[in-house]
Design an enzyme around this catalytic site. Sequence first.
Site, PDB file in Angstrom:
ATOM      1  N   GLY A  20       0.464  -0.780   0.309  1.00 26.44           N
ATOM      2  CA  GLY A  20       0.010  -0.054   0.024  1.00 26.44           C
ATOM      3  C   GLY A  20       0.976   1.667   0.315  1.00 26.44           C
ATOM      4  O   GLY A  20       2.132   1.109  -0.246  1.00 26.44           O
ATOM      5  N   ARG A  47      -4.555 -11.494  -2.407  1.00 22.74           N
ATOM      6  CA  ARG A  47      -4.310 -10.820  -3.389  1.00 22.74           C
ATOM      7  C   ARG A  47      -2.434 -10.005  -4.180  1.00 22.74           C
ATOM      8  O   ARG A  47      -1.921 -10.337  -5.098  1.00 22.74           O
ATOM      9  CB  ARG A  47      -4.887  -9.410  -3.624  1.00 22.74           C
ATOM     10  CG  ARG A  47      -6.193  -9.553  -4.614  1.00 22.74           C
ATOM     11  CD  ARG A  47      -6.475  -8.490  -4.776  1.00 22.74           C
ATOM     12  NE  ARG A  47      -7.413  -7.828  -2.597  1.00 22.74           N
ATOM     13  CZ  ARG A  47      -6.702  -7.088  -2.713  1.00 22.74           C
ATOM     14  NH1 ARG A  47      -6.624  -6.151  -3.521  1.00 22.74           N
ATOM     15  NH2 ARG A  47      -7.373  -6.480  -1.314  1.00 22.74           N
ATOM     16  N   ARG A 107      -7.565   2.906  18.437  1.00 25.03           N
ATOM     17  CA  ARG A 107      -7.408   3.761  18.339  1.00 25.03           C
ATOM     18  C   ARG A 107      -7.635   4.963  19.435  1.00 25.03           C
ATOM     19  O   ARG A 107      -7.539   5.119  20.507  1.00 25.03           O
ATOM     20  CB  ARG A 107      -7.234   5.125  17.929  1.00 25.03           C
ATOM     21  CG  ARG A 107      -6.560   5.484  16.022  1.00 25.03           C
ATOM     22  CD  ARG A 107      -6.590   6.056  15.802  1.00 25.03           C
ATOM     23  NE  ARG A 107      -5.965   6.025  14.307  1.00 25.03           N
ATOM     24  CZ  ARG A 107      -6.680   6.060  13.099  1.00 25.03           C
ATOM     25  NH1 ARG A 107      -6.906   7.088  13.151  1.00 25.03           N
ATOM     26  NH2 ARG A 107      -5.499   5.657  11.617  1.00 25.03           N
ATOM     27  N   CYS A 138      -4.218  11.064  10.212  1.00 28.19           N
ATOM     28  CA  CYS A 138      -2.437  12.012   8.888  1.00 28.19           C
ATOM     29  C   CYS A 138      -3.428  13.258   9.905  1.00 28.19           C
ATOM     30  O   CYS A 138      -2.389  14.122  10.854  1.00 28.19           O
ATOM     31  CB  CYS A 138      -3.023  11.808   8.450  1.00 28.19           C
ATOM     32  SG  CYS A 138      -4.591  11.233   7.086  1.00 28.19           S
ATOM     33  N   SER A 168      -4.486  10.355  -1.495  1.00 30.56           N
ATOM     34  CA  SER A 168      -3.734   9.656  -1.149  1.00 30.56           C
ATOM     35  C   SER A 168      -3.550   8.999   0.120  1.00 30.56           C
ATOM     36  O   SER A 168      -3.519   7.925   0.595  1.00 30.56           O
ATOM     37  CB  SER A 168      -2.012  10.292  -1.337  1.00 30.56           C
ATOM     38  OG  SER A 168      -1.703  11.117  -0.262  1.00 30.56           O
ATOM     39  N   GLY A 169      -4.077   9.773   1.394  1.00 33.65           N
ATOM     40  CA  GLY A 169      -4.681   9.209   2.366  1.00 33.65           C
ATOM     41  C   GLY A 169      -6.206   8.313   2.397  1.00 33.65           C
ATOM     42  O   GLY A 169      -6.426   7.208   2.921  1.00 33.65           O
ATOM     43  N   LYS A 222     -12.242  11.652  14.227  1.00 35.44           N
ATOM     44  CA  LYS A 222     -11.431  11.547  14.864  1.00 35.44           C
ATOM     45  C   LYS A 222     -10.313  12.665  15.781  1.00 35.44           C
ATOM     46  O   LYS A 222     -10.188  11.915  16.019  1.00 35.44           O
ATOM     47  CB  LYS A 222     -10.414  10.253  14.061  1.00 35.44           C
ATOM     48  CG  LYS A 222     -11.059   9.051  13.086  1.00 35.44           C
ATOM     49  CD  LYS A 222     -10.655   8.824  11.788  1.00 35.44           C
ATOM     50  CE  LYS A 222     -11.311   7.850  10.958  1.00 35.44           C
ATOM     51  NZ  LYS A 222     -11.069   8.122   9.165  1.00 35.44           N
ATOM     52  N   ARG A 244     -11.356  17.432   1.281  1.00 36.89           N
ATOM     53  CA  ARG A 244     -10.637  16.760   0.914  1.00 36.89           C
ATOM     54  C   ARG A 244     -10.444  17.660  -1.274  1.00 36.89           C
ATOM     55  O   ARG A 244     -11.784  18.280  -1.464  1.00 36.89           O
ATOM     56  CB  ARG A 244     -11.112  15.101  -0.174  1.00 36.89           C
ATOM     57  CG  ARG A 244     -10.786  14.525  -1.015  1.00 36.89           C
ATOM     58  CD  ARG A 244      -9.457  13.499  -0.394  1.00 36.89           C
ATOM     59  NE  ARG A 244     -10.628  12.718   0.657  1.00 36.89           N
ATOM     60  CZ  ARG A 244     -10.290  11.773   1.316  1.00 36.89           C
ATOM     61  NH1 ARG A 244      -8.686  11.775   1.880  1.00 36.89           N
ATOM     62  NH2 ARG A 244     -10.783  10.517   1.960  1.00 36.89           N
ATOM     63  N   HIS A 251      -1.708  16.847   3.018  1.00 37.22           N
ATOM     64  CA  HIS A 251      -2.023  18.176   3.548  1.00 37.22           C
ATOM     65  C   HIS A 251      -2.037  19.679   4.214  1.00 37.22           C
ATOM     66  O   HIS A 251      -1.482  19.799   4.822  1.00 37.22           O
ATOM     67  CB  HIS A 251      -2.829  17.348   5.143  1.00 37.22           C
ATOM     68  CG  HIS A 251      -3.569  15.754   4.676  1.00 37.22           C
ATOM     69  ND1 HIS A 251      -3.956  15.201   3.287  1.00 37.22           N
ATOM     70  CD2 HIS A 251      -4.538  14.772   5.749  1.00 37.22           C
ATOM     71  CE1 HIS A 251      -4.425  13.981   3.736  1.00 37.22           C
ATOM     72  NE2 HIS A 251      -4.527  13.292   5.080  1.00 37.22           N
ATOM     73  N   ASN A 325       1.294  13.999   4.641  1.00 38.74           N
ATOM     74  CA  ASN A 325       0.292  12.357   5.509  1.00 38.74           C
ATOM     75  C   ASN A 325       0.567  11.393   5.566  1.00 38.74           C
ATOM     76  O   ASN A 325       0.538  10.496   6.235  1.00 38.74           O
ATOM     77  CB  ASN A 325      -1.458  13.213   4.624  1.00 38.74           C
ATOM     78  CG  ASN A 325      -0.884  12.673   3.527  1.00 38.74           C
ATOM     79  OD1 ASN A 325      -0.635  13.194   2.655  1.00 38.74           O
ATOM     80  ND2 ASN A 325      -1.831  11.488   2.296  1.00 38.74           N
TER      81      ASN A 325
HETATM   82  N1  12T Z   1     -10.143   7.566   5.487  1.00 38.32           N
HETATM   83  O1  12T Z   1      -6.236   6.612   9.474  1.00 38.32           O
HETATM   84  O2  12T Z   1      -9.850   9.033   3.553  1.00 38.32           O
HETATM   85  O3  12T Z   1      -8.162   7.107  10.023  1.00 38.32           O
HETATM   86  O4  12T Z   1      -8.076   9.981   3.735  1.00 38.32           O
HETATM   87  C1  12T Z   1      -6.784   8.168   7.386  1.00 38.32           C
HETATM   88  C2  12T Z   1      -7.005   9.023   6.220  1.00 38.32           C
HETATM   89  C3  12T Z   1      -9.028   7.379   7.565  1.00 38.32           C
HETATM   90  C4  12T Z   1      -7.541   6.736   8.703  1.00 38.32           C
HETATM   91  C5  12T Z   1      -8.719   9.092   4.580  1.00 38.32           C
HETATM   92  C6  12T Z   1      -9.563   8.057   6.612  1.00 38.32           C
HETATM   93  C7  12T Z   1      -8.027   7.662   8.296  1.00 38.32           C
HETATM   94  C8  12T Z   1      -8.717   8.753   5.579  1.00 38.32           C
END
Ligand code: 12T
Length: 351
Positions: A20, A47, A107, A138, A168-169, A222, A244, A251, A325
């Site tokens: 990833g 995969r 978390r 992030c 990219s997050g 979060k 976004r 970020h 990020n």
């Molecule tokens: N959905 O670490 O979509 O909880 O940019 C981080 C980034 C979850 C997370 C994103 C996400 C997290 C995103």
Amino acid sequence: MHFETEMDKKVNVAVVGATGEVGGVMLSLLEERDFPTAEVHAVASSRSAGKRIEFKAEELVVKDLASFDFSGIAIALFSPGASVSALHAPRAAAAGTVVIDNTSRFRYDDDIPLVVPEVNPAAIGQYAKRGIIANPNCSTIQMVMALKPVYDAVGIERVNVATYQAVSGKGKKAIEELEQQTIALFNGKPALPMVHPRQMAFNVLPQIDVFQENGYTREEMKMVWETQKILDDDAIRVNPTCVRVPVFYGHSEAVHIETKEKISAAEVRTLLDGFPGVVVIDEREDGGYPTAVTEASGHDPVFVGRIREDLSHPRGINFWVVSDNIRKGAALNSVQIAEYLLKHFMAAYKG
Ligand code: 12T
């Protein structure tokens, strides 16, 4: 009897989610920072099993997480999906591995430390309770890096924040979708949304992660929960809007704080300048501030600019925070936790 010196202490490490966005940077940071690895295992879903990833002079063959045996692995850096961590992080911990998990799964558990090493390193000491340390979101990480020195100096009552978050997050598929939509639009074709909830190219979307009952999104909540946990302060009020933007890496955040005692912008600048991992760029002239693409992307620090006193509040301060990020927001923070763990808690580790 042989006693290992600090220098020879090498440990076996697994990177889970190695194919990833975050996993790839975790591997490059282990190499770049000379993390004292003995064996390094790249692990991912079935995969991706069998793919090859370069690490130092070697080629790692990606192993299937479902059948991966964690015994003998000192530290596992996890960045798969939350449901995968839910299943496999406890399994790794049961094998004696310390897991540093980058998903949101653990978390908010009281017995799991949530750590930014510059901000609350002492929490790492709680790792043995479940064998899992959580890496924050992030957006939270870069914000608390900028809040912490001000918080310690004068206290913070309330934080209003709007984020401007890179695609990219959300992972590789979200990056590809922004590329493909951009190309489609330049060729007079429609930009069909599959990964993002609406058109992402040349647009701005006020939604990250799923909606909650209170009208905030989960990404916004979060930031509330994690800021309170990391600062160990249930009273700090945090009011985020997470957005976004069509940026690939980095970020940005417009942060507005209300402090307990009055502080000047000049004092805030001095405090931030002295905080490890933070770089202030604040020139009050054209371009005299950091941006996601020109400063943050590909670099380690959290950059802060636009520091000024809030015209509308007697104890208000505003600033702008940008960071990569995937690096400080994810992979770098995880590797820093691993470095701290090794230095302070695993001196006697025999992997
Ligand atoms: N959905 O670490 O979509 O909880 O940019 C981080 C980034 C979850 C997370 C994103 C996400 C997290 C995103």
